[in-house]
Design a protein around this motif. Structure first.
Motif, short mmCIF file in Angstrom:
data_model
loop_
_atom_site.label_atom_id
_atom_site.label_comp_id
_atom_site.label_asym_id
_atom_site.label_seq_id
_atom_site.Cartn_x
_atom_site.Cartn_y
_atom_site.Cartn_z
N GLY A 1 0.58 -1.26 -0.18
CA GLY A 1 -0.22 -0.23 0.15
C GLY A 1 0.82 1.25 0.04
O GLY A 1 1.73 1.04 0.04
N LEU A 2 0.48 2.29 -0.08
CA LEU A 2 1.32 3.74 -0.85
C LEU A 2 0.03 4.83 0.16
O LEU A 2 -1.21 5.02 0.07
CB LEU A 2 1.05 4.27 -1.84
N ALA A 3 0.70 5.44 1.04
CA ALA A 3 -0.26 7.08 1.21
C ALA A 3 0.82 7.64 1.54
O ALA A 3 2.15 7.99 0.65
CB ALA A 3 0.44 6.52 2.68
N TYR A 4 0.23 8.61 0.64
CA TYR A 4 0.65 10.44 -0.15
C TYR A 4 -0.20 11.76 0.17
O TYR A 4 -0.69 11.72 0.27
CB TYR A 4 -0.34 10.24 -1.85
N VAL A 5 0.52 11.56 0.34
CA VAL A 5 1.05 13.69 1.23
C VAL A 5 0.79 14.46 0.53
O VAL A 5 2.46 14.57 -0.60
CB VAL A 5 2.01 13.11 3.05
N ALA A 6 -0.18 15.21 0.01
CA ALA A 6 0.78 16.76 -0.88
C ALA A 6 1.33 17.28 -0.78
O ALA A 6 2.31 17.74 -1.57
CB ALA A 6 -0.57 17.14 -1.31
N ARG A 7 1.42 17.81 0.52
CA ARG A 7 3.05 19.00 1.23
C ARG A 7 3.59 18.51 2.44
O ARG A 7 2.59 18.35 3.31
CB ARG A 7 2.40 20.26 1.23
N SER A 8 4.88 18.31 2.39
CA SER A 8 5.93 18.64 3.33
C SER A 8 6.20 19.28 4.01
O SER A 8 6.20 20.39 3.13
CB SER A 8 7.04 17.39 2.83
N THR A 9 5.78 19.39 5.05
CA THR A 9 6.85 20.40 6.25
C THR A 9 7.41 19.98 7.13
O THR A 9 7.93 18.80 6.92
CB THR A 9 5.90 20.99 6.62
N PRO A 10 8.92 20.94 7.19
CA PRO A 10 10.11 20.33 8.33
C PRO A 10 9.09 19.94 9.45
O PRO A 10 8.23 19.88 10.32
CB PRO A 10 11.03 20.60 8.54
N SER A 11 10.47 18.65 9.90
CA SER A 11 9.56 18.04 11.78
C SER A 11 10.11 19.21 12.50
O SER A 11 11.35 20.27 12.15
CB SER A 11 10.62 17.27 11.86
N ALA A 12 9.31 19.92 13.62
CA ALA A 12 10.11 20.18 14.42
C ALA A 12 11.10 19.66 15.39
O ALA A 12 10.22 19.01 16.18
CB ALA A 12 8.89 20.54 15.52
N LEU A 13 12.25 20.53 15.61
CA LEU A 13 13.46 19.81 16.59
C LEU A 13 12.54 20.45 18.21
O LEU A 13 12.53 21.47 17.81
CB LEU A 13 14.30 20.20 15.85
N LEU A 14 12.81 19.26 18.52
CA LEU A 14 12.74 19.94 20.27
C LEU A 14 14.28 20.43 20.70
O LEU A 14 15.20 20.11 20.42
CB LEU A 14 12.88 18.34 21.79
#
Length: 416
Positions: A402-415
């Motif tokens: 299976g595949l999941a598609y996310v149209a727009r990626s944003t950066p993860s937020a570092l602690l």
């Protein structure tokens, strides 16, 4: 792409309307069709095309909530240190220590994020409200960074055999921070010392059990086997030769064995969180047998590989392969016309998930799934400029269920 394939992709797409796991009562309705798809699945591999996309964390958080609350999953197995993950597990099961400190102890910036903290805090909140047999645990599967295991055994050996207690120093002690393939020149001595420690603890198990109890004795042997695995991975060349392969292949093999061992002692099903390259059911980086390949051989169709892809935007990654340089925001536009991402987006441009197994019976779709294609795949580090043009070959029917598609990626937020 044939019109029939595009039509099927559009019809089969499961919309993901709201990637907001922070809601007190998230709507599981979007994921409800997965109940039938995953009904007989024992191990679900949840991949990611980057380690630094916030939306991937949020989607996996939503999936985990659904799997735990609706489908009886009871374990999250992470591409993280087996040894260091115990502190996270102690927190989610018993509230011991702090979540942020435990995540920092994993030793990888990729998991030291606000999004991962939200996952761990939810796991703790869930476990406060359910019986012990329905609690969800947090387990590492990567043999690297085994410092906590060395420290645990050193403490036990100070009582059991003081002359052997200095395992955190010397050559074995280097495994606490050793990277894959970093101790090749020391392999014979390193493996000899690791196996000797395992043999000694096996022979002394009755004394271990008498002094510390049966459970602690079993854990000591598990720590010793982990140190052997860490030594194996640290002392191979990256790619290697012959049937055994190099450090990369050994790492995936050890991770698969850790998942299988966890499954054998776990009542519920297991969600595995790792990069697409590890959860896929074939090979990655041209010729490395993936963890998912081993899991497919062991579980057959009861292992399900779900790859996560994105369209455009930004993600977080280190420059190059340097472990010392801080991760930064990396921007990227849409992939090329031949990419899987663009083909998914042409059928359904919004966030969605699709069960590829359902298309195998349709000849045109089966042909598309079996054809060579390209997708994006980024690790914890990327080249300074050329990452924008980097594509990885894939044959979907060999690699993903299976595949999941996310149209727009944003950066993860570092602690902090």
């Amino acid at each position: 792409m044939a019109e029939e394939v595009q039509r099927w992709l559009k019809e089969a797409a499961l919309p993901l309307k709201n990637l907001n796991p922070g809601a007190s009562e998230p709507c599981h309705g979007d994921l409800e069709p997965l109940r039938e798809v995953l009904r007989d699945v024992r191990v679900l591999g949840m991949g990611e095309a980057t380690h630094g996309t916030a939306e991937f964390f949020r989607l996996k958080h939503l999936l985990l909530r659904f799997l735990v609350e609706e489908m009886g999953f009871t374990a999250l197995a992470m591409e993280a240190s087996v040894s260091a993950a115990q502190a996270v597990d102690d927190y989610v099961l018993h509230g011991t220590g702090g979540a942020a400190e435990a995540l920092a102890g994993l030793g990888f910036w990729t998991w030291r994020t606000r999004e991962m903290l939200d996952v761990v805090e939810w796991m703790r909140d869930h476990n406060r409200t359910v019986p012990q047999d329905r609690a969800v645990c947090f387990v590492g599967i990567d043999p690297q960074r085994c410092g906590p295991s060395l420290e645990t055994l050193a403490a036990m050996l100070r009582t059991l055999a003081p002359e052997r207690a200095d395992v955190t120093g010397g050559l074995l002690g280097t495994l606490a921070e050793a990277r894959t393939g970093s101790l090749v020149a020391k392999r014979p001595q390193l493996l000899a010392e690791a196996h000797d420690l395992e043999r000694f603890l096996q022979e002394e198990r009755p004394r271990l059990a008498s002094r510390f109890g049966d459970t602690a004795a079993d854990h000591a042997l598990r720590h010793a086997r982990l140190i052997v695995a860490a030594a194996d991975v640290a002392s191979r060349t990256s790619r290697g030769e012959g049937e055994e392969g190099g450090a990369l292949a050994a790492r995936d093999r050890h991770m698969a064995q850790a998942v299988i061992s966890l499954e054998e002692r776990t009542a519920g099903s297991i969600a595995v969180w790792a990069h697409n390259g590890h959860i896929c059911t074939d090979r990655y980086a041209r010729d490395i047998p993936a963890m998912g390949q081993h899991l497919r051989k062991h579980y057959g169709e009861r292992y399900y590989a779900l790859g996560l892809l994105f369209g455009e935007g930004a993600f977080r990654a280190r420059p190059g392969n340097s472990a010392k340089r801080p991760p930064r925001k990396r921007t990227i536009s849409a992939a090329g016309l031949r990419s899987v991402e663009t083909q998914l987006a042409s059928a359904t441009s919004e966030d969605h998930l699709i069960d590829l197994r359902a298309g195998r019976a349709r000849p045109a779709v089966a042909q598309w799934l079996a054809s060579p294609q390209f997708m994006r795949s980024f690790g914890a580090g990327v080249p300074r400029l050329t990452y924008r043009f980097s594509m990885t070959p894939t044959v979907l029917t060999r690699e993903y269920d299976g595949l999941a598609y996310v149209a727009r990626s944003t950066p993860s937020a570092l602690l902090g």
